[in-house]
Design a protein around this motif. Structure first.
Motif, PDB file in Angstrom:
ATOM      1  N   ASN A   1       6.446  -0.600  86.675  1.00 27.57           N
ATOM      2  CA  ASN A   1       5.395  -0.799  85.677  1.00 27.57           C
ATOM      3  C   ASN A   1       4.100  -1.287  86.326  1.00 27.57           C
ATOM      4  OD1 ASN A   1       4.610  -0.975  82.742  1.00 27.57           O
ATOM      5  ND2 ASN A   1       4.301  -3.102  83.307  1.00 27.57           N
ATOM      6  N   SER A   2       4.224  -2.087  87.389  1.00 28.77           N
ATOM      7  CA  SER A   2       3.027  -2.566  88.092  1.00 28.77           C
ATOM      8  C   SER A   2       2.256  -1.398  88.705  1.00 28.77           C
ATOM      9  CB  SER A   2       3.421  -3.556  89.194  1.00 28.77           C
ATOM     10  OG  SER A   2       3.987  -4.724  88.633  1.00 28.77           O
ATOM     11  N   LEU A   3       2.962  -0.402  89.209  1.00 30.95           N
ATOM     12  CA  LEU A   3       2.306   0.783  89.773  1.00 30.95           C
ATOM     13  C   LEU A   3       1.627   1.602  88.682  1.00 30.95           C
ATOM     14  CD1 LEU A   3       5.107   1.803  92.298  1.00 30.95           C
ATOM     15  CD2 LEU A   3       2.789   1.055  92.902  1.00 30.95           C
ATOM     16  N   LEU A   4       2.285   1.723  87.532  1.00 21.15           N
ATOM     17  CA  LEU A   4       1.686   2.449  86.406  1.00 21.15           C
ATOM     18  C   LEU A   4       0.403   1.760  85.948  1.00 21.15           C
ATOM     19  CD1 LEU A   4       4.922   3.193  84.322  1.00 21.15           C
ATOM     20  CD2 LEU A   4       3.611   4.845  85.657  1.00 21.15           C
ATOM     21  N   GLN A   5       0.472   0.438  85.805  1.00 23.23           N
ATOM     22  CA  GLN A   5      -0.696  -0.313  85.345  1.00 23.23           C
ATOM     23  C   GLN A   5      -1.813  -0.299  86.389  1.00 23.23           C
ATOM     24  OE1 GLN A   5      -1.014  -1.377  82.206  1.00 23.23           O
ATOM     25  NE2 GLN A   5       1.007  -0.435  81.932  1.00 23.23           N
ATOM     26  N   ALA A   6      -1.446  -0.259  87.656  1.00 22.55           N
ATOM     27  CA  ALA A   6      -2.454  -0.202  88.717  1.00 22.55           C
ATOM     28  C   ALA A   6      -3.228   1.106  88.642  1.00 22.55           C
ATOM     29  CB  ALA A   6      -1.779  -0.345  90.081  1.00 22.55           C
ATOM     30  N   ALA A   7      -2.519   2.210  88.421  1.00 24.54           N
ATOM     31  CA  ALA A   7      -3.186   3.512  88.301  1.00 24.54           C
ATOM     32  C   ALA A   7      -4.124   3.516  87.102  1.00 24.54           C
ATOM     33  CB  ALA A   7      -2.144   4.621  88.172  1.00 24.54           C
ATOM     34  N   LEU A   8      -3.677   2.960  85.973  1.00 21.40           N
ATOM     35  CA  LEU A   8      -4.523   2.903  84.778  1.00 21.40           C
ATOM     36  C   LEU A   8      -5.747   2.025  85.020  1.00 21.40           C
ATOM     37  CD1 LEU A   8      -1.836   2.567  81.933  1.00 21.40           C
ATOM     38  CD2 LEU A   8      -3.225   4.578  82.477  1.00 21.40           C
ATOM     39  N   ALA A   9      -5.559   0.909  85.731  1.00 17.50           N
ATOM     40  CA  ALA A   9      -6.684   0.005  86.006  1.00 17.50           C
ATOM     41  C   ALA A   9      -7.742   0.699  86.852  1.00 17.50           C
ATOM     42  CB  ALA A   9      -6.171  -1.252  86.715  1.00 17.50           C
ATOM     43  N   LEU A  10      -7.326   1.486  87.817  1.00 17.96           N
ATOM     44  CA  LEU A  10      -8.277   2.219  88.657  1.00 17.96           C
ATOM     45  C   LEU A  10      -9.036   3.260  87.840  1.00 17.96           C
ATOM     46  CD1 LEU A  10      -6.094   2.665  91.869  1.00 17.96           C
ATOM     47  CD2 LEU A  10      -8.167   1.283  91.663  1.00 17.96           C
ATOM     48  N   MET A  11      -8.335   3.914  86.911  1.00 19.49           N
ATOM     49  CA  MET A  11      -9.011   4.880  86.036  1.00 19.49           C
ATOM     50  C   MET A  11      -9.964   4.170  85.082  1.00 19.49           C
ATOM     51  SD  MET A  11      -6.179   7.811  85.160  1.00 19.49           S
ATOM     52  CE  MET A  11      -4.795   6.692  84.963  1.00 19.49           C
ATOM     53  N   GLY A  12      -9.641   2.941  84.743  1.00 23.12           N
ATOM     54  CA  GLY A  12     -10.527   2.166  83.883  1.00 23.12           C
ATOM     55  C   GLY A  12     -11.854   1.845  84.553  1.00 23.12           C
ATOM     56  N   GLU A  13     -11.908   2.001  85.875  1.00 24.65           N
ATOM     57  CA  GLU A  13     -13.151   1.781  86.613  1.00 24.65           C
ATOM     58  C   GLU A  13     -13.992   3.056  86.693  1.00 24.65           C
ATOM     59  OE1 GLU A  13     -11.897   0.370  90.382  1.00 24.65           O
ATOM     60  OE2 GLU A  13     -11.106  -1.535  89.613  1.00 24.65           O
ATOM     61  N   GLY A  14     -13.520   4.116  85.993  1.00 29.01           N
ATOM     62  CA  GLY A  14     -14.283   5.359  85.980  1.00 29.01           C
ATOM     63  C   GLY A  14     -13.744   6.429  86.906  1.00 29.01           C
TER      64      GLY A  14
ATOM     65  N   GLU B   1      -4.149   3.428  97.596  1.00 34.38           N
ATOM     66  CA  GLU B   1      -4.969   2.541  96.765  1.00 34.38           C
ATOM     67  C   GLU B   1      -4.236   2.105  95.498  1.00 34.38           C
ATOM     68  OE1 GLU B   1      -8.575   4.314  95.300  1.00 34.38           O
ATOM     69  OE2 GLU B   1      -7.723   6.325  95.403  1.00 34.38           O
ATOM     70  N   ILE B   2      -3.358   2.967  94.977  1.00 31.91           N
ATOM     71  CA  ILE B   2      -2.549   2.546  93.826  1.00 31.91           C
ATOM     72  C   ILE B   2      -1.635   1.389  94.236  1.00 31.91           C
ATOM     73  CG2 ILE B   2      -0.730   3.220  92.209  1.00 31.91           C
ATOM     74  CD1 ILE B   2      -1.906   6.044  92.211  1.00 31.91           C
ATOM     75  N   ALA B   3      -0.980   1.552  95.384  1.00 33.34           N
ATOM     76  CA  ALA B   3      -0.091   0.501  95.876  1.00 33.34           C
ATOM     77  C   ALA B   3      -0.871  -0.784  96.152  1.00 33.34           C
ATOM     78  CB  ALA B   3       0.618   0.971  97.137  1.00 33.34           C
ATOM     79  N   ARG B   4      -2.051  -0.647  96.759  1.00 30.62           N
ATOM     80  CA  ARG B   4      -2.875  -1.828  97.056  1.00 30.62           C
ATOM     81  C   ARG B   4      -3.291  -2.541  95.772  1.00 30.62           C
ATOM     82  NH1 ARG B   4      -6.133   0.523 100.186  1.00 30.62           N
ATOM     83  NH2 ARG B   4      -7.805   1.008  98.708  1.00 30.62           N
ATOM     84  N   GLU B   5      -3.674  -1.760  94.749  1.00 27.96           N
ATOM     85  CA  GLU B   5      -4.059  -2.352  93.461  1.00 27.96           C
ATOM     86  C   GLU B   5      -2.893  -3.110  92.832  1.00 27.96           C
ATOM     87  OE1 GLU B   5      -6.519  -3.171  90.142  1.00 27.96           O
ATOM     88  OE2 GLU B   5      -7.038  -2.353  92.109  1.00 27.96           O
ATOM     89  N   ALA B   6      -1.683  -2.611  93.072  1.00 26.36           N
ATOM     90  CA  ALA B   6      -0.478  -3.257  92.524  1.00 26.36           C
ATOM     91  C   ALA B   6       0.014  -4.401  93.408  1.00 26.36           C
ATOM     92  CB  ALA B   6       0.629  -2.222  92.356  1.00 26.36           C
ATOM     93  N   GLY B   7      -0.660  -4.616  94.561  1.00 33.01           N
ATOM     94  CA  GLY B   7      -0.251  -5.685  95.466  1.00 33.01           C
ATOM     95  C   GLY B   7       0.982  -5.340  96.269  1.00 33.01           C
ATOM     96  N   MET B   8       1.136  -4.068  96.613  1.00 28.93           N
ATOM     97  CA  MET B   8       2.321  -3.605  97.346  1.00 28.93           C
ATOM     98  C   MET B   8       1.896  -2.804  98.573  1.00 28.93           C
ATOM     99  SD  MET B   8       4.454  -2.133  94.113  1.00 28.93           S
ATOM    100  CE  MET B   8       4.463  -3.015  92.548  1.00 28.93           C
ATOM    101  N   VAL B   9       2.875  -2.550  99.425  1.00 29.41           N
ATOM    102  CA  VAL B   9       2.654  -1.654 100.560  1.00 29.41           C
ATOM    103  C   VAL B   9       2.925  -0.227 100.088  1.00 29.41           C
ATOM    104  CG1 VAL B   9       3.255  -3.396 102.260  1.00 29.41           C
ATOM    105  CG2 VAL B   9       5.044  -1.923 101.324  1.00 29.41           C
ATOM    106  N   PRO B  10       2.319   0.783 100.736  1.00 33.31           N
ATOM    107  CA  PRO B  10       2.507   2.169 100.292  1.00 33.31           C
ATOM    108  C   PRO B  10       3.962   2.613 100.204  1.00 33.31           C
ATOM    109  CG  PRO B  10       0.692   2.032 101.848  1.00 33.31           C
ATOM    110  CD  PRO B  10       1.327   0.675 101.816  1.00 33.31           C
TER     111      PRO B  10
END
Length: 222
Positions: free
Chosen positions: A25-38, A48-57
């Motif tokens: 779920n953290s990865l899903l929310q990270a992808a949505l958060a990045l899209m929320g930035e445009g 970058e999805i993994a980084r946004e979620a605080g994880m390694v690739p």
């Protein structure tokens, strides 16, 4: 000297499946958060999805093979939740007008509460990955079929063939999806604008339903 009591991390009490679900779920929310930035979904990278979620690739690959698979999960999440909510809204013994208005209110609330998810769906519905476009079309087909079944159960539009009833339900679902960007663009704290938009939305659906009730089947094709 009293030894300090070791603190227990709440995560330690979670099962392996629960921890996996949280990470997913953290990865899903990270992808949505990045899209929320445009950002567009197709422009997102795994790192970058993994980084946004605080994880390694590598953590990404334990849950999804690629970004398309993550996108499919988002589409499915939206479809399951929204179909359930609208099914509950339709399963009431009230007038058609009340069912339409209740369905519109439920839908609008869900879109507002899941803004990033609908930004994603609205964007990918007409562009981006073909895999995701097809997945969204499949969800539309599920919506359409379930709505047609509910209309049959309620005894509505008895004179319409199955094909015509599904066409009517398809128009309703298409109208709902087209309304999502308008709902998302509505300025906050504008109750009059919100009421006007809701009323227009209800009228659009009522026009479709009135047209369906007046539709005459071609006896040669019935």
């Amino acid at each position: 000297m009293t030894k300090p009591t070791p603190t227990t991390d709440p995560k330690d009490k979670l099962t392996r499946t629960e921890r996996k679900d949280i990470t997913r779920n953290s990865l899903l929310q990270a992808a949505l958060a990045l899209m929320g930035e445009g950002r567009s979904f197709t422009s997102l990278g795994i790192r970058e999805i993994a980084r946004e979620a605080g994880m390694v690739p590598n953590a990404f690959y334990r849950h999804f093979r690629n970004t398309d698979e993550l996108g499919l999960e988002l589409v499915e999440e939206m479809g399951i939740a929204l179909r359930r909510l609208l099914r509950e809204a339709r399963q009431t013994d009230t007038a058609n007008t009340d069912i339409v208005r209740r369905s519109v209110q439920v839908y609008r609330r869900y879109v507002v509460d899941n803004r990033l998810l609908f930004l994603f769906v609205s964007s990918e519905r007409s562009g981006g990955s073909r895999i995701l476009r097809m997945a969204i079309r499949n969800e539309v087909a599920h919506f359409t079929n379930e709505m047609a079944q509910d209309f049959r159960r309620l005894g509505a539009y008895k004179d319409l063939s199955t094909a015509s009833l599904q066409m009517v339900c398809g128009l309703i679902v298409t109208t709902m999806l087209a309304a999502a960007p308008e709902i998302l663009d509505l300025p906050p704290d504008q109750p009059m604008l919100e009421a006007e938009m809701t009323e227009n939305f209800v009228k659009q659906l009522q026009l479709v339903l009135i047209g369906a009730s007046s539709w005459k089947e071609d006896p040669r094709k019935a």
